[in-house]
Design a protein around this motif. Structure first.
Motif, PDB file in Angstrom:
ATOM      1  N   ALA A 187      34.566 -36.303  53.830  1.00  0.00           N
ATOM      2  CA  ALA A 187      34.671 -35.739  52.473  1.00  0.00           C
ATOM      3  C   ALA A 187      33.723 -34.560  52.308  1.00  0.00           C
ATOM      4  CB  ALA A 187      34.357 -36.813  51.450  1.00  0.00           C
ATOM      5  N   THR A 188      32.599 -34.580  53.019  1.00  0.00           N
ATOM      6  CA  THR A 188      31.597 -33.527  52.823  1.00  0.00           C
ATOM      7  C   THR A 188      31.999 -32.220  53.513  1.00  0.00           C
ATOM      8  OG1 THR A 188      30.426 -34.438  54.708  1.00  0.00           O
ATOM      9  CG2 THR A 188      29.629 -35.099  52.541  1.00  0.00           C
ATOM     10  N   GLU A 233      38.873 -35.080  54.276  1.00  0.00           N
ATOM     11  CA  GLU A 233      39.295 -35.815  53.087  1.00  0.00           C
ATOM     12  C   GLU A 233      39.478 -34.859  51.912  1.00  0.00           C
ATOM     13  OE1 GLU A 233      37.293 -39.525  52.750  1.00  0.00           O
ATOM     14  OE2 GLU A 233      37.732 -39.651  50.604  1.00  0.00           O
ATOM     15  N   ILE A 234      40.680 -34.892  51.328  1.00  0.00           N
ATOM     16  CA  ILE A 234      41.008 -33.976  50.233  1.00  0.00           C
ATOM     17  C   ILE A 234      40.845 -34.705  48.900  1.00  0.00           C
ATOM     18  CG2 ILE A 234      42.768 -32.401  49.311  1.00  0.00           C
ATOM     19  CD1 ILE A 234      41.942 -31.896  52.275  1.00  0.00           C
ATOM     20  N   PRO A 235      40.049 -34.147  47.970  1.00  0.00           N
ATOM     21  CA  PRO A 235      39.884 -34.818  46.667  1.00  0.00           C
ATOM     22  C   PRO A 235      41.201 -34.864  45.903  1.00  0.00           C
ATOM     23  CG  PRO A 235      38.823 -32.662  46.669  1.00  0.00           C
ATOM     24  CD  PRO A 235      39.280 -32.903  48.072  1.00  0.00           C
ATOM     25  N   VAL A 276      44.780 -32.499  45.839  1.00  0.00           N
ATOM     26  CA  VAL A 276      46.083 -33.031  46.278  1.00  0.00           C
ATOM     27  C   VAL A 276      47.110 -32.632  45.227  1.00  0.00           C
ATOM     28  CG1 VAL A 276      47.436 -35.115  46.724  1.00  0.00           C
ATOM     29  CG2 VAL A 276      45.078 -34.956  47.577  1.00  0.00           C
ATOM     30  N   VAL A 277      46.741 -32.797  43.968  1.00  0.00           N
ATOM     31  CA  VAL A 277      47.638 -32.432  42.863  1.00  0.00           C
ATOM     32  C   VAL A 277      47.868 -30.918  42.869  1.00  0.00           C
ATOM     33  CG1 VAL A 277      47.865 -32.358  40.337  1.00  0.00           C
ATOM     34  CG2 VAL A 277      46.944 -34.412  41.453  1.00  0.00           C
ATOM     35  N   SER A 331      41.871 -39.678  46.648  1.00  0.00           N
ATOM     36  CA  SER A 331      41.745 -38.698  47.728  1.00  0.00           C
ATOM     37  C   SER A 331      42.652 -39.070  48.907  1.00  0.00           C
ATOM     38  CB  SER A 331      40.292 -38.629  48.179  1.00  0.00           C
ATOM     39  OG  SER A 331      39.909 -39.885  48.686  1.00  0.00           O
ATOM     40  N   ILE A 332      42.945 -38.081  49.731  1.00  0.00           N
ATOM     41  CA  ILE A 332      43.825 -38.309  50.888  1.00  0.00           C
ATOM     42  C   ILE A 332      43.150 -37.742  52.129  1.00  0.00           C
ATOM     43  CG2 ILE A 332      45.951 -37.433  51.981  1.00  0.00           C
ATOM     44  CD1 ILE A 332      47.446 -37.874  49.481  1.00  0.00           C
TER      45      ILE A 332
END
Ligand code: ATP
Ligand code: MG
Length: 199
Positions: free
Chosen positions: A13-14, A83-85, A89-90, A101-102
């Motif tokens: 995520a970072t 990791e995409i917040p 994604v939206v 997240s994805i």
């Protein structure tokens, strides 16, 4: 001579910095341009969001394509996970029932365009130029290697959107999602004739 094959790394995520621009929706994947923190620097990267139920082998294909391309000396940009917040994604337009997240697959941008503003690089080659591009590819050792790669890996998706011409690296192969006959391959399709016939 020993050859080193790089494995995809997980930026977690970072390693995600921010959304930059939409690229494409539909087909197999929703792709967007982003900034990521990779190898100690902020880099431009293309993130692909796949529907894993519809395309169960797509991410595996992206990774295998990356490994095989290195083995066959076909230039291809590094593949990584990130990791995409949920908000981005939206923003990408990806349609999913998942909330949150994805973890997605991404590639560093394959060329070094002079970026004067935000957004994706200009498309230099139109689909109508495919015949000219094919003869240019066949005339160069790098192009013939790329065609051998597609033939060996059962890739029927070498369209103009999946080749980047780079002054530094020559012909760069992107998008391995459809190798091995496509992202829904099974042992039955792999046993079938591989000759997909790139047109
Ligand atoms: N690493 C990259 N470097 C430069 N441009 C890229 C890169 N990855 C993607 N692109 C750009 O984004 C577009 C879409 O990416 P890609 O071809 O990987 O996905 P797609 O064709 O939508 O997905 P699929 O064929 O798997 O459905 C490409 O045609 C290219 O213009
Ligand atoms: Mg593509």
């Amino acid at each position: 001579m020993t050859k080193t094959i790089e494995l995809p790394i997980d930026l977690g995520a970072t390693g995600y910095v921010r959304f930059v621009d939409k690229v494409s929706e539909g087909g197999l994947a929703t792709t967007f341009l982003a900034s990521v923190y990779y190898g100690g620097a902020v880099r431009r990267a293309y993130i692909k969001l796949y529907d894993h139920l519809a395309q169960p082998k797509a991410v595996l294909n992206e990774v295998l394509g990356y490994l095989y391309a290195q083995a066959m000396d076909v230039p291809t940009p590094p593949v990584f996970f990130v990791e995409i917040p949920a908000s981005d994604v939206v923003a990408s337009g990806f349609r999913t029932a998942q909330v949150g997240s994805i973890r997605a697959v991404g590639t560093l941008e394959a060329h070094e365009p002079k970026i004067v503003g935000e957004g994706t690089a200009k498309t230099l080659y139109l689909p109508s130029a495919l015949a000219q591009i094919k003869s240019r590819l066949l005339a160069s050792p790098a192009g013939r290697t790329l065609m051998s790669f597609d033939e060996a890996l059962g890739n029927d998706d070498r369209n103009t959107g999946n080749i980047v011409f780079s002054r530094k690296h020559g012909v760069v192969a992107i998008d391995h999602g459809r190798i091995l006959t496509g992202p829904t391959w099974s042992r039955f399709t792999l046993n079938a004739c591989f000759d997909q016939g790139n047109k």
